[in-house]
Design a protein around this motif. Structure first.
Motif, short mmCIF file in Angstrom:
data_model
loop_
_atom_site.label_atom_id
_atom_site.label_comp_id
_atom_site.label_asym_id
_atom_site.label_seq_id
_atom_site.Cartn_x
_atom_site.Cartn_y
_atom_site.Cartn_z
N MET A 1 -82.28 70.97 -44.28
CA MET A 1 -81.76 70.64 -45.60
C MET A 1 -82.93 70.55 -46.59
O MET A 1 -84.03 70.16 -46.22
CB MET A 1 -81.03 69.30 -45.58
N ILE A 2 -82.65 70.91 -47.84
CA ILE A 2 -83.66 70.78 -48.89
C ILE A 2 -83.13 69.79 -49.93
O ILE A 2 -81.93 69.69 -50.16
CB ILE A 2 -83.98 72.14 -49.56
N LYS A 3 -84.05 69.04 -50.50
CA LYS A 3 -83.71 68.08 -51.55
C LYS A 3 -84.19 68.63 -52.88
O LYS A 3 -85.34 69.06 -52.99
CB LYS A 3 -84.36 66.73 -51.27
N ILE A 4 -83.31 68.60 -53.87
CA ILE A 4 -83.61 69.16 -55.18
C ILE A 4 -83.19 68.17 -56.25
O ILE A 4 -82.14 67.54 -56.15
CB ILE A 4 -82.86 70.50 -55.39
N LYS A 5 -84.01 68.06 -57.28
CA LYS A 5 -83.68 67.25 -58.45
C LYS A 5 -83.12 68.19 -59.51
O LYS A 5 -83.73 69.20 -59.84
CB LYS A 5 -84.94 66.55 -58.97
N ILE A 6 -81.95 67.84 -60.03
CA ILE A 6 -81.28 68.66 -61.03
C ILE A 6 -81.26 67.90 -62.35
O ILE A 6 -80.85 66.73 -62.39
CB ILE A 6 -79.83 69.00 -60.62
N LEU A 7 -81.69 68.54 -63.44
CA LEU A 7 -81.69 67.94 -64.77
C LEU A 7 -80.61 68.59 -65.63
O LEU A 7 -80.45 69.81 -65.62
CB LEU A 7 -83.05 68.14 -65.43
N PHE A 8 -79.91 67.77 -66.37
CA PHE A 8 -78.88 68.23 -67.32
C PHE A 8 -79.20 67.63 -68.68
O PHE A 8 -79.66 66.50 -68.76
CB PHE A 8 -77.49 67.70 -66.91
N ASN A 9 -78.93 68.36 -69.76
CA ASN A 9 -79.10 67.78 -71.09
C ASN A 9 -78.01 68.28 -72.02
O ASN A 9 -77.38 69.31 -71.76
CB ASN A 9 -80.49 68.05 -71.66
N GLY A 10 -77.77 67.55 -73.07
CA GLY A 10 -76.75 67.94 -74.04
C GLY A 10 -75.38 68.01 -73.41
O GLY A 10 -75.09 67.35 -72.41
N PRO A 11 -74.50 68.83 -73.98
CA PRO A 11 -73.12 68.91 -73.50
C PRO A 11 -72.98 69.35 -72.04
O PRO A 11 -71.99 69.01 -71.40
CB PRO A 11 -72.48 69.95 -74.43
N VAL A 12 -73.97 70.05 -71.51
CA VAL A 12 -73.88 70.50 -70.12
C VAL A 12 -73.87 69.31 -69.14
O VAL A 12 -73.45 69.44 -68.00
CB VAL A 12 -75.01 71.52 -69.80
N ARG A 13 -74.28 68.12 -69.62
CA ARG A 13 -74.21 66.90 -68.79
C ARG A 13 -72.79 66.63 -68.32
O ARG A 13 -72.59 65.98 -67.30
CB ARG A 13 -74.73 65.68 -69.56
N GLN A 14 -71.81 67.12 -69.05
CA GLN A 14 -70.41 66.93 -68.68
C GLN A 14 -70.14 67.46 -67.26
O GLN A 14 -69.31 66.93 -66.54
CB GLN A 14 -69.51 67.64 -69.69
N LEU A 15 -70.88 68.48 -66.85
CA LEU A 15 -70.73 69.05 -65.52
C LEU A 15 -71.22 68.10 -64.43
O LEU A 15 -70.95 68.32 -63.25
CB LEU A 15 -71.48 70.38 -65.43
N ASN A 16 -71.93 67.05 -64.81
CA ASN A 16 -72.46 66.06 -63.88
C ASN A 16 -71.97 64.66 -64.26
O ASN A 16 -72.70 63.69 -64.15
CB ASN A 16 -74.00 66.12 -63.86
N GLY A 17 -70.76 64.55 -64.76
CA GLY A 17 -70.22 63.24 -65.12
C GLY A 17 -70.99 62.56 -66.22
O GLY A 17 -71.09 61.35 -66.26
N TRP A 18 -71.56 63.34 -67.14
CA TRP A 18 -72.35 62.87 -68.29
C TRP A 18 -73.67 62.21 -67.88
O TRP A 18 -74.28 61.51 -68.67
CB TRP A 18 -71.54 61.96 -69.20
N LYS A 19 -74.12 62.45 -66.68
CA LYS A 19 -75.42 61.92 -66.23
C LYS A 19 -76.49 62.98 -66.43
O LYS A 19 -76.24 64.18 -66.31
CB LYS A 19 -75.34 61.51 -64.76
#
Length: 80
Positions: free
Chosen positions: A1-19
């Motif tokens: 398994m690989i661990k990855i950090k995912i960053l979201f900003n602006g309206p695209v945060r909606q795809l991650n529950g606004w986080k």
């Protein structure tokens, strides 16, 4: 398994529950398509999704992801 950090900003945060940040695990050999699938993103169809960025550069969904890296999910952009 690989661990990855995912960053979201602006309206695209909606795809991650606004986080802004998600830390996920994917199987070895996972690609950007696997990352998109994890967040129920369908490239070319999900309204908010634009593209993935690694090290400041746009990557294609078929590119392999690596353990410990950070990927930014970018929204669609337009200019005028």
């Amino acid at each position: 398994m690989i661990k990855i950090k995912i960053l979201f900003n602006g309206p695209v945060r909606q795809l991650n529950g606004w986080k802004n940040v998600a830390n996920i695990e994917l199987p070895d050999g996972a690609t950007g398509y696997d990352l998109c699938d994890y967040f129920n993103i369908i490239p070319g169809k999900t309204r908010l999704y634009g593209f993935l960025i690694r090290d400041g550069k746009k990557i294609k969904e078929e590119e392999e992801l690596h353990d410990g890296e950070t990927i930014k999910v970018n929204g669609k952009t337009s200019g005028g």
